[in-house]
Design an enzyme around this catalytic site. Sequence first.
Site, short mmCIF file in Angstrom:
data_model
loop_
_atom_site.label_atom_id
_atom_site.label_comp_id
_atom_site.label_asym_id
_atom_site.label_seq_id
_atom_site.Cartn_x
_atom_site.Cartn_y
_atom_site.Cartn_z
N SER A 1 -0.73 1.99 -6.73
CA SER A 1 -0.32 2.81 -7.88
C SER A 1 0.88 3.70 -7.57
CB SER A 1 -1.50 3.68 -8.33
OG SER A 1 -2.58 2.87 -8.69
N GLY A 2 1.44 3.58 -6.36
CA GLY A 2 2.59 4.42 -6.01
C GLY A 2 2.25 5.47 -4.97
N ARG B 1 -1.26 4.36 -12.62
CA ARG B 1 -0.29 3.35 -13.03
C ARG B 1 -0.97 2.37 -13.97
NH1 ARG B 1 2.65 -0.95 -8.80
NH2 ARG B 1 4.43 -1.41 -10.14
N SER C 1 0.36 -6.21 -8.73
CA SER C 1 0.79 -5.72 -7.42
C SER C 1 -0.28 -6.04 -6.37
CB SER C 1 1.05 -4.22 -7.51
OG SER C 1 1.47 -3.71 -6.29
N MET D 1 14.20 3.42 -0.40
CA MET D 1 12.96 3.57 0.35
C MET D 1 12.56 2.27 1.01
SD MET D 1 9.97 5.87 -1.33
CE MET D 1 8.64 5.29 -0.33
N ARG E 1 7.50 -4.26 -2.95
CA ARG E 1 7.71 -5.60 -3.48
C ARG E 1 8.80 -5.61 -4.55
NH1 ARG E 1 5.57 -8.68 -7.80
NH2 ARG E 1 4.78 -6.70 -8.58
N LYS E 2 8.53 -4.93 -5.67
CA LYS E 2 9.44 -4.99 -6.80
C LYS E 2 9.69 -3.59 -7.39
CE LYS E 2 9.87 -8.58 -10.31
NZ LYS E 2 9.08 -9.48 -11.18
N GLY E 3 8.63 -2.80 -7.42
CA GLY E 3 8.76 -1.41 -7.86
C GLY E 3 9.21 -1.25 -9.30
N HIS F 1 -7.47 6.16 -1.01
CA HIS F 1 -7.76 5.41 -2.24
C HIS F 1 -9.24 5.43 -2.55
CE1 HIS F 1 -3.72 3.83 -2.15
NE2 HIS F 1 -3.90 3.17 -1.03
P1 A3P Z 1 4.85 -3.50 -6.74
O1 A3P Z 1 3.96 -4.42 -5.97
O2 A3P Z 1 4.66 -3.64 -8.24
O3 A3P Z 1 6.28 -3.62 -6.37
P2 A3P Z 1 0.93 1.92 -3.15
O4 A3P Z 1 1.92 2.65 -2.36
O5 A3P Z 1 -0.03 2.80 -3.87
O6 A3P Z 1 0.25 0.85 -2.37
O7 A3P Z 1 1.72 1.19 -4.33
C1 A3P Z 1 2.58 0.10 -4.08
C2 A3P Z 1 3.43 -0.18 -5.29
O8 A3P Z 1 4.37 0.90 -5.46
C3 A3P Z 1 4.27 -1.46 -5.11
O9 A3P Z 1 4.41 -1.99 -6.42
C4 A3P Z 1 5.56 -0.87 -4.56
O10 A3P Z 1 6.67 -1.70 -4.67
C5 A3P Z 1 5.69 0.37 -5.44
N1 A3P Z 1 6.63 1.36 -4.87
C6 A3P Z 1 6.67 1.82 -3.60
N2 A3P Z 1 7.69 2.68 -3.44
C7 A3P Z 1 8.31 2.75 -4.63
C8 A3P Z 1 9.47 3.46 -5.08
N3 A3P Z 1 10.17 4.24 -4.28
N4 A3P Z 1 9.83 3.31 -6.38
C9 A3P Z 1 9.12 2.51 -7.20
N5 A3P Z 1 8.03 1.80 -6.82
C10 A3P Z 1 7.63 1.93 -5.55
#
Ligand code: A3P
Length: 283
Positions: A47-48, A118, A126, A221, A246-248, A96
């Site tokens: 969730s970020g 999220r 994700s 990042m 991955r995609k963010g 988590h």
């Molecule tokens: P996606 O797989 O959709 O790209 P967590 O840190 O809670 O495990 O969450 C991971 C998700 O947050 C991944 O999503 C990751 O790419 C995204 N994420 C990590 N850093 C980010 C950033 N700086 N900006 C936007 N999304 C980010």
Amino acid sequence: HTISMTSLEGYYIPSFSPPEILRDIFNNIPHLKCRNDDVFVCAPLKSGTHWTWEIVSMILNGKAEIIHKSKNTQMLEAVPTETIDGAPSPRVLNSHLNLYRLPREVLEQKCKIVLILRDPRDVAVSLYHHCKGILKYEYDGIFENFLPLFLEGKLMYNSYLDYVVEWEKAMEERPGIHLIYYEDLKTNCIEEVRKLALFLEVTCSNDLIRKISDKCNFQQMKDDKEKHIPEELRKALYKNNFSMFRKGTVGDWRNIFSVAQSEYFDSMFLEKMKKSKLLRRYT
Ligand code: A3P
């Protein structure tokens, strides 16, 4: 294809969490000692959390610099409590775990809590890539078969909805919980960093807020963090091109969900989401 996971007391455990650490947390031994200046970053998986953890750390450190000691060294379910006890203040602890699984101290003490949410559809997508990319899960299924596992709470940390509902209740009773939505962080990072600094009671200049927001943009990042993962470690943990970054993006689920899957999601989640103040924005 099944996902290779262990469970403890009916709770599915992520690959990075040693069962003995979780067992201790569930039994509240050894007792976690919270400090008043601790900040807890809590979120459902994917969730970020990494993103928010970096931002909180930068605000507390007063510097727009990525910390290369990973957030996992301050993650409750990833390292022994003794290690967390030994970390210098201010700690940015993170987890988590469901609220009822967290040490009671977290809610009882004055420490600040930052909660990130999220869109559950983006979380599901994700998490799907996460499970496919981490070698330990030995998983290579299709999304159609994965989605029911997510919606039925049969993945690590069990039910997404339960997680949110528990926090929703806690927020009504305990002050000091700051909510951030992933989507808001994405569309207006500067404003979210400003609000977060205010919540953390840290004076942050406009210049620093802007620098933090720039430094934490997705590509920066990703590049910055990935440079610091040793190649052998990456090979030992991940499949070829897997990345935690991955995609963010917001709304990736629209590229993955079929109409039938979207209807299935609605039938399982939508009514419950409407009842939740925190999730209504996604309905
Ligand atoms: P996606 O797989 O959709 O790209 P967590 O840190 O809670 O495990 O969450 C991971 C998700 O947050 C991944 O999503 C990751 O790419 C995204 N994420 C990590 N850093 C980010 C950033 N700086 N900006 C936007 N999304 C980010």
